[in-house]
Design a protein around this motif. Structure first.
Motif, PDB file in Angstrom:
ATOM      1  N   ASN A   2     -14.149  -9.211  33.463  1.00  0.00           N
ATOM      2  CA  ASN A   2     -13.465 -10.652  33.542  1.00  0.00           C
ATOM      3  C   ASN A   2     -12.029 -10.340  33.848  1.00  0.00           C
ATOM      4  O   ASN A   2     -11.574  -9.079  34.202  1.00  0.00           O
ATOM      5  N   ARG A   3     -11.659 -11.241  34.275  1.00  0.00           N
ATOM      6  CA  ARG A   3      -9.825 -11.232  34.797  1.00  0.00           C
ATOM      7  C   ARG A   3      -9.099 -12.422  34.065  1.00  0.00           C
ATOM      8  O   ARG A   3      -9.775 -13.130  33.189  1.00  0.00           O
ATOM      9  N   LYS A   4      -7.932 -12.282  34.403  1.00  0.00           N
ATOM     10  CA  LYS A   4      -7.020 -13.512  33.730  1.00  0.00           C
ATOM     11  C   LYS A   4      -7.026 -14.644  34.696  1.00  0.00           C
ATOM     12  O   LYS A   4      -6.898 -14.544  35.516  1.00  0.00           O
ATOM     13  N   ASP A   6      -5.236 -17.496  36.419  1.00  0.00           N
ATOM     14  CA  ASP A   6      -4.065 -17.525  37.478  1.00  0.00           C
ATOM     15  C   ASP A   6      -2.913 -18.621  37.218  1.00  0.00           C
ATOM     16  O   ASP A   6      -1.859 -18.664  37.936  1.00  0.00           O
ATOM     17  N   GLU A  13      -9.047 -15.066  29.426  1.00  0.00           N
ATOM     18  CA  GLU A  13      -9.707 -14.436  30.425  1.00  0.00           C
ATOM     19  C   GLU A  13     -10.660 -15.244  31.048  1.00  0.00           C
ATOM     20  O   GLU A  13     -11.124 -16.345  30.492  1.00  0.00           O
ATOM     21  N   THR A  16     -15.490 -13.484  36.342  1.00  0.00           N
ATOM     22  CA  THR A  16     -15.459 -13.131  37.838  1.00  0.00           C
ATOM     23  C   THR A  16     -15.845 -14.158  38.575  1.00  0.00           C
ATOM     24  O   THR A  16     -16.985 -15.046  38.447  1.00  0.00           O
TER      25      THR A  16
END
Length: 98
Positions: A2-4, A6, A13, A16
């Protein structure tokens, strides 16, 4: 992995391959959503979307629009220039001009 999200000041989160968290994605006009999705799919091989002017411009428009809604016009312009999509767009424009 997972990413934050934008969007500015969002710590949610996202999975992907996702650009924004669901709350922020719903704030993006449908035409910009379509542009992001279309260009991402067309350019995802070799991460070409990271230098695609149409994709990057749509991302910048989405981020700036969300910032204007959440923080007001004055804050959006100042903060937006600091975002990674803004820097990528600037680089892609310079590369296209040469």
């Amino acid at each position: 992995m997972n990413r934050k999200c934008d969007a500015f000041n969002c710590s949610r989160e996202v999975d992907t391959g996702r650009f924004l968290c669901p709350s922020h994605w719903r704030m993006v006009p449908v035409a910009i959503q379509r542009s992001i999705n279309t260009r991402f799919r067309a350019c995802r091989a070799n991460f070409a979307f990271l230098s695609d002017l149409a994709y990057l411009q749509a991302c910048v428009d989405a981020i700036d629009g969300i910032a204007r809604i959440e923080f007001g016009a004055g804050h959006a312009g100042h903060q937006a220039r600091q975002g990674s999509y803004h820097r990528l767009l600037t680089l892609a424009k310079k590369k296209a001009a040469t």
